[in-house]
Design a protein around this motif. Structure first.
Motif, PDB file in Angstrom:
ATOM      1  N   THR A  69      -0.882   6.536   2.490  1.00 45.52           N
ATOM      2  CA  THR A  69      -1.659   5.214   2.879  1.00 45.52           C
ATOM      3  C   THR A  69      -3.053   5.540   3.581  1.00 45.52           C
ATOM      4  N   ASN A  70      -2.993   6.586   4.349  1.00 43.58           N
ATOM      5  CA  ASN A  70      -4.241   6.930   5.129  1.00 43.58           C
ATOM      6  C   ASN A  70      -5.374   7.048   4.169  1.00 43.58           C
TER       7      ASN A  70
ATOM      8  N   THR B 166      -7.019 -13.537  -1.060  1.00 41.35           N
ATOM      9  CA  THR B 166      -8.387 -12.956  -1.171  1.00 41.35           C
ATOM     10  C   THR B 166      -9.599 -13.966  -1.514  1.00 41.35           C
TER      11      THR B 166
ATOM     12  N   LEU C 155       0.758  -1.191   0.051  1.00 39.68           N
ATOM     13  CA  LEU C 155      -0.087  -0.327   0.023  1.00 39.68           C
ATOM     14  C   LEU C 155       0.950   1.311  -0.107  1.00 39.68           C
TER      15      LEU C 155
ATOM     16  N   TYR D 206      -6.885   3.985   3.005  1.00 38.84           N
ATOM     17  CA  TYR D 206      -7.651   3.456   4.208  1.00 38.84           C
ATOM     18  C   TYR D 206      -8.954   4.112   4.043  1.00 38.84           C
TER      19      TYR D 206
ATOM     20  N   GLN E 275     -10.764   1.203   2.882  1.00 38.48           N
ATOM     21  CA  GLN E 275     -10.740   0.612   4.383  1.00 38.48           C
ATOM     22  C   GLN E 275      -9.247  -0.229   4.572  1.00 38.48           C
ATOM     23  N   ASP E 276      -9.214  -1.283   3.722  1.00 37.79           N
ATOM     24  CA  ASP E 276      -7.895  -1.950   3.733  1.00 37.79           C
ATOM     25  C   ASP E 276      -7.272  -2.456   2.165  1.00 37.79           C
ATOM     26  N   LYS E 277      -6.171  -3.244   2.246  1.00 41.98           N
ATOM     27  CA  LYS E 277      -6.078  -3.621   0.799  1.00 41.98           C
ATOM     28  C   LYS E 277      -6.835  -4.592   0.087  1.00 41.98           C
ATOM     29  N   GLU E 278      -7.520  -5.576   1.083  1.00 38.14           N
ATOM     30  CA  GLU E 278      -8.501  -6.360   0.126  1.00 38.14           C
ATOM     31  C   GLU E 278      -9.666  -5.549  -0.289  1.00 38.14           C
ATOM     32  N   GLY E 279     -10.015  -4.636   0.495  1.00 40.62           N
ATOM     33  CA  GLY E 279     -11.095  -3.696  -0.134  1.00 40.62           C
ATOM     34  C   GLY E 279     -10.763  -2.927  -1.224  1.00 40.62           C
TER      35      GLY E 279
END
Length: 205
Positions: A41-42, A121, A30, A45, A49-53
Motif C-alpha cells: 500500500t505504501n 469522488t 487499497l 501512496y 498519494q491516496d485512493k482518490e489520486g
C-alpha cells in the motif's frame, strides 16, 4: 527505490481498475489492490498519494476530454451571431454529443468507472455539472430569442431541471449499458430529434 521498479505503476492501475469496477470507489480496498498488484500500500501512496489520486489516474484524462468537448460546443454555439443560432440549435450540440459518445466507447471501462463507480469522488457530479452548464446555455439562448423578437413563454425552473437531467440520464444509459455502437448511435439520433422537437415546442418556436 520502489517507484523506479518497472511495471509496478501499470500493474497497480490495472488492478485498481478491476477493484473499482467490481466494488465502486467507496468499497474498494487499497490493500486488495496492492496485494493483487504484487506490491505494498505504501507503494500506492508513493505513486498516487491516496485512493482518490489513484482513481483520478484512471479516469482524469477521459473526464477532462469529455467535459472540454461539451463546454466547447456550448461556447461555439454562444459565439454564433444571434440571428444564426436558431438554425444551428441542434447541429452543434448533435456533433458534440456524437463525438463524446464515440470517445466514451473508446474508453468504456473509464466511463463505467465515472458513471457507476465514482461515488465519493469529484467525478460523481459529472451529470449535475453538465446539467448546470446546459441550463445556463438554455437561459442564454432564451435571451437571444428575446433579442430577436421571438420570446419563449416562461419555463418553470423545476420543469427545466427535470427535462435537462432526464436528457443526460437518457444519453448516459447508452454508455452504461454498453449497447452495440451502431445501435447507440441510432438511439442518439432519435434522442436528439425527440428533445429538439420538445424544446422547440416549449420555447414556442
Amino acid at each position: 527505490m520502489a517507484k523506479q521498479i518497472e511495471g509496478v505503476y501499470e500493474r497497480i492501475l490495472e488492478c485498481a481498475k478491476q477493484e473499482f469496477l467490481e466494488k465502486g470507489y467507496l468499497d474498494a480496498s487499497l490493500r486488495t489492490i496492492a496485494l493483487k498488484a504484487g506490491t505494498s500500500t505504501n507503494s500506492i501512496y508513493v505513486r498516487f498519494q491516496d485512493k482518490e489520486g489513484l482513481f483520478e489516474a484512471l479516469v482524469g484524462r477521459q473526464y477532462s476530454y469529455f467535459m472540454d468537448c461539451f463546454c466547447k460546443a456550448q461556447a461555439d454555439f454562444a459565439g454564433l451571431p444571434p440571428e444564426s443560432q436558431p438554425e444551428h440549435l441542434s447541429s452543434i450540440s448533435g456533433w458534440c454529443m456524437m463525438e463524446m459518445l464515440l470517445y466514451a466507447y473508446e474508453h468504456l471501462d473509464e466511463f463505467q468507472l465515472i458513471l457507476t463507480c465514482s461515488e465519493g469522488t469529484r467525478f460523481s457530479g459529472m451529470i449535475d455539472e453538465m446539467v448546470e452548464i446546459e441550463s445556463k446555455g438554455t437561459h442564454d439562448y432564451l435571451a437571444v430569442l428575446r433579442q430577436l423578437g421571438r420570446p419563449a413563454p416562461p419555463i418553470d425552473p423545476k420543469l427545466e431541471h427535470i427535462l435537462i437531467t432526464g436528457m443526460f440520464n437518457a444519453y448516459f444509459e447508452l454508455i452504461i449499458h454498453e449497447m452495440p455502437l451502431d445501435q447507440a448511435k441510432a438511439y442518439l439520433e432519435e434522442l436528439r430529434s425527440f428533445y429538439t422537437a420538445g424544446w422547440m415546442k416549449i420555447m414556442g418556436q
